[in-house]
Design a protein around this motif. Structure first.
Motif, short mmCIF file in Angstrom:
data_model
loop_
_atom_site.label_atom_id
_atom_site.label_comp_id
_atom_site.label_asym_id
_atom_site.label_seq_id
_atom_site.Cartn_x
_atom_site.Cartn_y
_atom_site.Cartn_z
N ALA A 250 5.14 -43.33 -31.23
CA ALA A 250 5.48 -41.99 -30.74
C ALA A 250 4.84 -40.92 -31.60
O ALA A 250 4.77 -41.03 -32.83
CB ALA A 250 6.99 -41.81 -30.73
N VAL A 251 4.34 -39.89 -30.95
CA VAL A 251 3.82 -38.72 -31.65
C VAL A 251 4.99 -37.85 -32.05
O VAL A 251 5.93 -37.65 -31.29
CB VAL A 251 2.85 -37.93 -30.74
CG1 VAL A 251 2.32 -36.70 -31.45
CG2 VAL A 251 1.71 -38.83 -30.28
N GLY A 252 4.97 -37.35 -33.29
CA GLY A 252 6.09 -36.58 -33.82
C GLY A 252 6.47 -35.40 -32.93
O GLY A 252 5.61 -34.61 -32.53
N TRP A 253 7.78 -35.31 -32.63
CA TRP A 253 8.28 -34.24 -31.76
C TRP A 253 9.76 -34.07 -32.02
O TRP A 253 10.52 -35.05 -32.07
CB TRP A 253 8.05 -34.60 -30.30
CG TRP A 253 8.50 -33.55 -29.32
CD1 TRP A 253 7.94 -32.33 -29.13
CD2 TRP A 253 9.60 -33.64 -28.41
NE1 TRP A 253 8.63 -31.64 -28.15
CE2 TRP A 253 9.65 -32.42 -27.69
CE3 TRP A 253 10.54 -34.61 -28.13
CZ2 TRP A 253 10.59 -32.16 -26.71
CZ3 TRP A 253 11.49 -34.36 -27.16
CH2 TRP A 253 11.51 -33.15 -26.45
N ASN A 254 10.21 -32.82 -32.21
CA ASN A 254 11.62 -32.54 -32.44
C ASN A 254 12.31 -32.31 -31.09
O ASN A 254 11.97 -31.38 -30.36
CB ASN A 254 11.79 -31.29 -33.32
CG ASN A 254 11.40 -31.56 -34.76
OD1 ASN A 254 11.52 -32.69 -35.24
ND2 ASN A 254 10.95 -30.55 -35.46
N CYS A 255 13.27 -33.16 -30.77
CA CYS A 255 13.95 -33.06 -29.47
C CYS A 255 15.12 -32.08 -29.57
O CYS A 255 16.28 -32.44 -29.38
CB CYS A 255 14.41 -34.42 -28.98
SG CYS A 255 15.33 -35.39 -30.20
N THR A 256 14.81 -30.82 -29.90
CA THR A 256 15.82 -29.78 -29.90
C THR A 256 16.00 -29.23 -28.50
O THR A 256 15.15 -29.43 -27.62
CB THR A 256 15.41 -28.64 -30.85
OG1 THR A 256 14.18 -28.06 -30.38
CG2 THR A 256 15.21 -29.15 -32.27
N GLU A 257 17.07 -28.53 -28.29
CA GLU A 257 17.34 -27.96 -26.96
C GLU A 257 16.27 -26.95 -26.57
O GLU A 257 15.82 -26.92 -25.42
CB GLU A 257 18.72 -27.30 -26.95
CG GLU A 257 19.13 -26.75 -25.60
CD GLU A 257 20.58 -26.29 -25.58
OE1 GLU A 257 20.92 -25.44 -24.74
OE2 GLU A 257 21.36 -26.80 -26.40
N GLU A 258 15.83 -26.14 -27.54
CA GLU A 258 14.81 -25.13 -27.24
C GLU A 258 13.49 -25.78 -26.85
O GLU A 258 12.82 -25.34 -25.91
CB GLU A 258 14.60 -24.22 -28.46
CG GLU A 258 15.80 -23.35 -28.81
CD GLU A 258 16.90 -24.12 -29.52
OE1 GLU A 258 16.63 -25.27 -29.96
OE2 GLU A 258 18.03 -23.61 -29.63
N ASN A 259 13.09 -26.84 -27.57
CA ASN A 259 11.83 -27.52 -27.25
C ASN A 259 11.87 -28.16 -25.87
O ASN A 259 10.88 -28.13 -25.12
CB ASN A 259 11.53 -28.59 -28.29
CG ASN A 259 11.02 -28.01 -29.60
OD1 ASN A 259 10.68 -26.84 -29.65
ND2 ASN A 259 11.01 -28.80 -30.64
N ILE A 260 13.00 -28.74 -25.50
CA ILE A 260 13.12 -29.39 -24.20
C ILE A 260 13.05 -28.35 -23.08
O ILE A 260 12.34 -28.55 -22.07
CB ILE A 260 14.43 -30.19 -24.12
CG1 ILE A 260 14.40 -31.33 -25.12
CG2 ILE A 260 14.65 -30.74 -22.70
CD1 ILE A 260 15.73 -32.03 -25.30
N ILE A 261 13.75 -27.23 -23.24
CA ILE A 261 13.73 -26.18 -22.22
C ILE A 261 12.33 -25.64 -22.03
O ILE A 261 11.87 -25.43 -20.90
CB ILE A 261 14.71 -25.05 -22.60
CG1 ILE A 261 16.16 -25.56 -22.54
CG2 ILE A 261 14.54 -23.85 -21.67
CD1 ILE A 261 17.17 -24.57 -23.07
N ARG A 262 11.61 -25.47 -23.13
CA ARG A 262 10.27 -24.88 -23.05
C ARG A 262 9.26 -25.88 -22.50
O ARG A 262 8.52 -25.56 -21.55
CB ARG A 262 9.82 -24.41 -24.44
CG ARG A 262 8.46 -23.73 -24.44
CD ARG A 262 8.01 -23.32 -25.82
NE ARG A 262 7.78 -24.47 -26.69
CZ ARG A 262 8.60 -24.82 -27.68
NH1 ARG A 262 9.71 -24.14 -27.90
NH2 ARG A 262 8.34 -25.87 -28.43
N GLU A 263 9.21 -27.09 -23.03
CA GLU A 263 8.16 -28.03 -22.66
C GLU A 263 8.40 -28.67 -21.30
O GLU A 263 7.44 -29.05 -20.62
CB GLU A 263 7.99 -29.09 -23.75
CG GLU A 263 7.57 -28.50 -25.09
CD GLU A 263 7.02 -29.54 -26.03
OE1 GLU A 263 6.52 -30.57 -25.54
OE2 GLU A 263 7.07 -29.32 -27.25
N PHE A 264 9.64 -28.79 -20.89
CA PHE A 264 9.93 -29.34 -19.57
C PHE A 264 10.07 -28.26 -18.51
O PHE A 264 10.36 -28.57 -17.35
CB PHE A 264 11.22 -30.18 -19.62
CG PHE A 264 11.04 -31.54 -20.21
CD1 PHE A 264 10.94 -32.66 -19.40
CD2 PHE A 264 10.97 -31.72 -21.58
CE1 PHE A 264 10.78 -33.93 -19.95
CE2 PHE A 264 10.81 -32.97 -22.14
CZ PHE A 264 10.71 -34.08 -21.32
#
Length: 313
Positions: A250-264
């Motif tokens: 896996a490529v490093g990625w922080n599964c924070t709520e903000e990251n999920i809302i933005r990237e998805f």
């Protein structure tokens, strides 16, 4: 050395302030056996060192032979521990992760300190840690959520039932600390974004390995793919996080709520799915996976009209 001590002291102060700020939430945890036992094992060495009638019999390397107080080497070990906790907590997402890092590295420090004092005490404490790890598991999130749980036999049928519905599916395992920490975040997202055209699901790949193989999620701890989030529509994968490199890691990625809302693009998907709730046909979502470069099509030669033959004058 002075700079290291100052940095460690600042990290302890920050941790203390953040703990006091969240104290109304934290104190409820210690009604649970996992957290109360973890706290007891975290402060085991200071308790033994300050216990009258016991600390006098501990071997000490201090010049004054006072075995009931920390020597300079033990203080250095604790300062080094606090620096490590500060570095690990930079990537922590939730308060549970912060507290978990403190528990973990405190137990490591206790092992080192007990072995330094007496080999038998070190072995006894290490045995207690192993027994605790086997018998006492972190509590599973049991809060409110709008999440459908799949098995390897039901996931395909449900995802392909209606091609207009977009699914965000989490592939997780109960033994993974990262998945346990992420559980309240995913539940909160489901409460905020669940609607008629956007649904949330989970698959326990520790129990349903066939689903993990079918959707190419590696459950091995070495690959660090858990938890994996897949955006799916009509059974077709649109994107996933974390991404996986050529070696399957896996490529490093922080599964924070903000990251999920933005990237998805959850806000955009939610607005599009509102049309579905009104009975209108929503627009097809754009494929978020990298598209393969299109091959250059050869230019069609324009057919030249044959020039008309001039009449003989």
């Amino acid at each position: 050395m002075g700079v290291c001590h100052a940095s460690a002291a600042m990290s302890l102060i920050r941790g203390l302030v953040s703990t006091l700020y969240c104290l109304p939430k934290v104190y409820k945890w210690f009604y649970r056996p996992y957290y109360s036992m973890s706290l007891l094992m975290t402060v085991a060495f200071p308790i033994v060192l300050s216990c009258p009638g016991l600390c006098e019999y501990l071997p000490s390397q201090r010049e004054d032979s006072n075995s009931c107080a920390f020597d300079w080497r033990e203080v250095e070990i604790l300062m080094f521990l606090s620096a490590i906790v500060m570095m690990k907590n930079r990537r922590a997402i939730t308060l549970e992760q912060h507290i978990g890092n403190i528990f973990l590295f405190s137990k490591v420090a206790n092992v080192v300190l007990f072995f330094r004092v007496d080999l038998r005490l070190g072995l006894l404490y290490l045995t207690l840690c192993v027994v605790f790890l086997i018998t006492c598991k972190p509590p599973i999130y049991m809060g409110p959520e709008f999440i459908k749980y799949f098995s390897d036999s039901t996931i395909d049928e449900e995802l392909q039932r209606d091609g207009r519905v977009t699914w965000i599916v989490e592939f997780y395992a109960n033994w993974s600390p990262e998945c346990q920490t992420f559980a309240p975040i995913f539940a909160d997202l489901s409460l905020k974004y669940d609607c008629l055209g956007l649904k949330f699901g989970k698959v326990d790949i520790g129990q349903y390995a066939a689903a993990a193989e079918r959707y190419k999620v590696n459950p091995s701890p070495l690959c660090k793919q858990l938890p994996s989030l897949l955006l799916l529509q009509g059974g077709r994968e649109l994107m996933r996080r974390p991404l996986v490199d050529m070696k399957g890691r896996a490529v490093g990625w922080n599964c924070t709520e903000e990251n999920i809302i933005r990237e998805f693009n959850l806000n955009e998907i939610l607005q599009r799915c509102k049309k579905f709730s009104k009975g209108e046909k929503p627009e097809e979502p754009k494929t978020l996976l990298p598209e393969a470069p299109e091959l250059e099509q050869p230019h069609e030669e324009e057919e030249e009209e044959e020039p008309e033959s001039k009449k003989d004058k």
